[in-house]
Design a protein around this motif. Structure first.
Motif: not given
Length: 357
Positions: A230-236, A321-333, A341-349
């Motif tokens: 996944g990729s997104t913009y985050i603000t510090d 045979h594949s399950h590519q699951v898309h969702g909203t991600w949150h957590g820490n890296v 970095l705290e990640i909120k409401d990130m789209y990824a798969f």
């Protein structure tokens, strides 16, 4: 090869990360794999003529463009016996494929040859059974174009100066001439259009990113893997916008020399250790939350799924045979310098795949 470290988390996993920083020959003239590890750019010198099991050689360029609402998968693959080019448009929120023109060909061993590296300037331009396409890569930009029947798409993406990726070479125990080499390059802001006749779907760099999955492999018959990206913009805290992304792949081959796991922040790669999902999703948990944790604690994320892009393709002795699951991600890296970095409401798969080919 000048950086090797070992990381642990309560003794559960052990992963050595062997980094290559200088040009390194991938295969010997007898087809034996010489390099096993990872790099921030593709430094592995690949000569497809050195592959021993040539009819098991598979080469692909796969681009996935998405804004979390719509997704385009534009890909070309040569699997020696044949291959294809396709350009699929999927409505992620509606949970359906809108279009997916595909052109197939037979006998690809020595035709439609792709460049030996995917993250250096190169050009791929072919006409195949009614499809025309061009993938053009420069130092700081990429352009993708495809046309077949009523479908035409064109995308342009930015590549940050000095943009790092993760290129990984994984061996297979008991197979000295088999390998899995991929480059995953994401965090590329992308704009463009996908046209179906008079209907136009538009994508903006404000919310759209492209991921490149570039592969040159020679593998055993059966494979199983997980791939999350996944990729997104985050603000510090100071209000500055950054480009953030991640790559997590595991389950393919022997990971004792490297894992395909990396955080990206403003174009720089931050390597971490092996990752796993807390609850195995098979057979009926794909739409339940997925909790991911790395051995060193630097990646701790949860995905709340909203769409399972499920496919099961059978062709004689081959199956995907594949399950590519898309969702909203949150957590820490955690970055290399210890910044969390705290990640909120990130789209990824993340996908789970069983493959026979």
């Amino acid at each position: 090869m000048d950086k090797t470290y070992v990381s642990y988390l309560e003794g559960k996993w052990k992963s050595k990360q062997t980094e290559y920083t200088e040009p390194t020959q991938l295969l010997g003239k007898d087809g034996t794999l010489l390099a096993k590890g990872w790099a921030r750019r593709n430094v592995f010198e690949y000569d497809r003529n050195d592959v021993k099991a040539k009819m098991r050689r598979k080469e692909w360029d796969f681009y996935q463009v998405s804004n979390g609402k719509y997704m385009v998968q534009l890909s070309f693959a040569n699997i020696s016996l044949g291959g294809y080019v396709s350009c699929v448009l999927i409505d992620l929120r509606g949970g359906k494929k809108i279009a997916g023109p595909t052109a197939l060909f037979l006998g690809g061993k020595d035709k439609y040859v792709l460049p030996a590296k995917g993250d250096y300037p190169n050009n791929v331009k072919f006409k195949i059974n009614g499809a025309q396409f061009e993938f053009d890569t420069k130092e700081t930009e990429r352009t993708l174009w495809f046309k077949m029947g009523k479908v035409e798409c064109k995308f342009h993406m930015d590549i940050l100066p000095g943009h790092e990726n993760i290129t990984t070479v994984l061996p297979f125990k008991g197979f000295p001439d088999r390998y899995f080499m991929t480059t995953k390059q994401n965090c590329m802001p992308c704009s463009g259009t996908y046209k179906i006749g008079d209907k136009v779907y538009e994508f903006s760099k404000d919310d759209t990113f492209c991921t490149l999955d570039w592969g040159r492999v020679d593998t055993p018959y059966k494979l199983v893997w997980y791939w999350g990206n996944g990729s997104t913009y985050i603000t510090d805290a100071e209000g500055k916008k950054h480009i953030f992304g991640f790559e997590i792949t595991w389950g393919i081959g022997d990971e004792s020399n490297a894992t395909e796991t990396c955080i990206f922040y403003d174009g720089k790669a931050h390597k971490f250790g092996a990752v796993d999902v807390e609850t195995f999703p098979k057979p009926d948990k794909y739409m339940q939350p997925w909790h991911f944790v790395s051995e060193d604690g630097r990646f701790d994320m949860t995905m709340e799924p909203f769409f399972d892009n499920h496919a099961d393709t059978n062709a004689l002795v081959m199956r995907m045979h594949s399950h590519q699951v898309h969702g909203t991600w949150h957590g820490n890296v955690t970055l290399d310098d210890g910044t969390v970095l705290e990640i909120k409401d990130m789209y990824a798969f993340c996908e789970y795949v069983e493959n026979r080919s």
